[in-house]
Design an enzyme around this catalytic site. Structure first.
Site, PDB file in Angstrom:
ATOM      1  N   TRP A 316       1.073  10.532   3.715  1.00  0.00           N
ATOM      2  CA  TRP A 316      -0.085   9.681   3.426  1.00  0.00           C
ATOM      3  C   TRP A 316       0.006   8.376   4.214  1.00  0.00           C
ATOM      4  O   TRP A 316      -0.998   7.864   4.706  1.00  0.00           O
ATOM      5  CB  TRP A 316      -0.167   9.376   1.931  1.00  0.00           C
ATOM      6  N   HIS A 317       1.206   7.856   4.359  1.00  0.00           N
ATOM      7  CA  HIS A 317       1.379   6.625   5.129  1.00  0.00           C
ATOM      8  C   HIS A 317       1.147   6.860   6.622  1.00  0.00           C
ATOM      9  O   HIS A 317       0.661   5.971   7.330  1.00  0.00           O
ATOM     10  CB  HIS A 317       2.788   6.061   4.921  1.00  0.00           C
TER      11      HIS A 317
END
Length: 390
Positions: A316-317
């Site tokens: 997600w990052h």
């Protein structure tokens, strides 16, 4: 317009819009009028930020999600949820790809301008809520306000859908003490970001890890401090503005630098993300694993859930090997910490383990070890020598 996003706290436009929003919302006499006006302001901010055509596309997405949340037919609701989730994942990949196809370059810029990473999480939370009929009572204004709150676009926090619904029926009130507290929180955030993080640590001490020897060790510590001050500053500003606007905004940090193990760290750092991961990934995987194994291997199941949750957290990052390995490292640390707790309780008993862990020297050493682990993991994300990982 796109070259100068107005969701940047250093720019005057953001603050002028925020001041106008505070004044407008102060005239809302009822919760219904408040949420309608709040939705109009959020949409207006979006138009100022990315222009009308892109805002119209995003508005259609919000409308589809809202309609799906109202559907009574279960099979149709699930079908739309799956399609919507798939399209969101495609948009997320376009947002996170380092070198997207030329066709997606403009989309990537627009998605970055609106902080799509956090909108993506809210959308997934909303879709999951729609499959459980939690969104059927929401109006279109509620949906807009949950998914695109302008003061939380830049860096969160991400409010849970259940918490958002709890605050719908209450009329926002703000007394003199609340106003002072809100301005103090905003001032604290601005001081953290522009004085401590950017003005002192970044400009005077950080070299991009080009140093060596003892200074490299010092820079690793200062980089962690810089990330914390910069990130928590955004949350402080969002919380302060939320209080002035009359919009409940969750806390996102709780003294994470003093965490004594990695489990406690994730209970204190980016709290809204941690809770969302726990609610939507860790617990469902853990429950499914316990059913699949008839509850015979609880620690193994929780370890698999940790690994799955934090690999996804890393991606997600950023969709790169570097973030994938960062997520794997934190998952491994969480698993080791869990097994260590079990071993300690088995050896000393619950009371003995608690007494041992609370000894001043043991506690301090645990805090130092946790601090160093987190600092090194953040350095891994930024160290130039790992650029080949993306």
């Amino acid at each position: 317009m796109l070259s100068s996003p107005i969701n940047e706290f250093a720019g005057p436009t953001y603050w002028l819009f925020s001041a106008a929003a505070i004044i407008c919302l102060s005239f809302a006499a009822s919760p219904g009028k408040f949420h309608a006006l709040w939705a109009g302001l959020n949409l207006s901010f979006l138009i100022f930020l990315i222009g009308f055509p892109a805002s119209a596309v995003l508005g259609i997405v919000l409308l589809v999600l809202h309609i799906n949340g109202k559907l009574i037919h279960e099979q149709l609701r699930w079908s739309v949820a799956v399609i919507s989730s798939s399209l969101l994942f495609v948009a997320f990949l376009a947002h996170k790809m380092q070198h997207p196809p030329k066709l997606l370059e403009d989309a990537k810029f627009i998605l970055a301008a609106i902080g799509f990473s956090y909108i993506f999480l809210r959308c997934l939370e909303y879709i999951r809520g729609s499959t459980n009929k939690q969104t059927q009572s929401l109006t279109i204004f509620n949906t807009i306000n949950y998914l695109i709150p302008f003061h939380m676009l830049a860096a969160g926090p991400v409010m849970g859908l259940a918490d958002f619904k709890k605050n719908l029926s209450s009329s926002p009130t703000l007394d003199q003490d609340g106003v002072i507290d809100a301005f103090e929180r905003i001032a604290s955030g601005l001081f953290k970001k522009f004085v401590l993080a950017n003005g002192i640590i970044e400009s005077l001490f950080l070299t991009g890890f080009k140093s060596d020897g003892i200074y490299l060790f010092i820079e690793i510590q200062l980089y962690y401090l810089f990330i914390y001050l910069d990130f928590s500053a955004y949350s402080d500003i969002a919380i302060g503005l939320g209080r002035l606007l009359g919009v409940k905004t969750p806390e996102n940090f709780n003294k994470p630098l003093s965490s004594r193990n990695i489990i406690e760290f994730w209970e204190r750092w980016h709290i809204s993300l941690s809770q969302l991961i726990r609610r939507n990934i860790f617990i469902p995987i853990q429950l499914a694993g316990m059913r699949w194994t008839d509850g015979q291997y609880p620690r193994l199941v929780s370890s698999a859930a940790f690994l799955s949750a934090f690999l996804l957290c890393g991606l997600w990052h950023g969709v790169t090997w570097r973030f994938f390995l960062w997520g794997a490292g934190h998952a491994t640390a969480l698993v080791i910490c869990n097994y260590y707790r079990d071993w300690l309780v088995g050896r000393l008993g619950k009371r003995g383990a608690s007494n041992f862990s609370n000894r001043p020297l043991v506690r301090r050493m645990a805090q130092i070890m946790t601090f160093q682990f987190v600092a090194l993991s953040l350095t891994f994300l930024a160290y130039p020598g790992f650029d080949f990982l993306g």
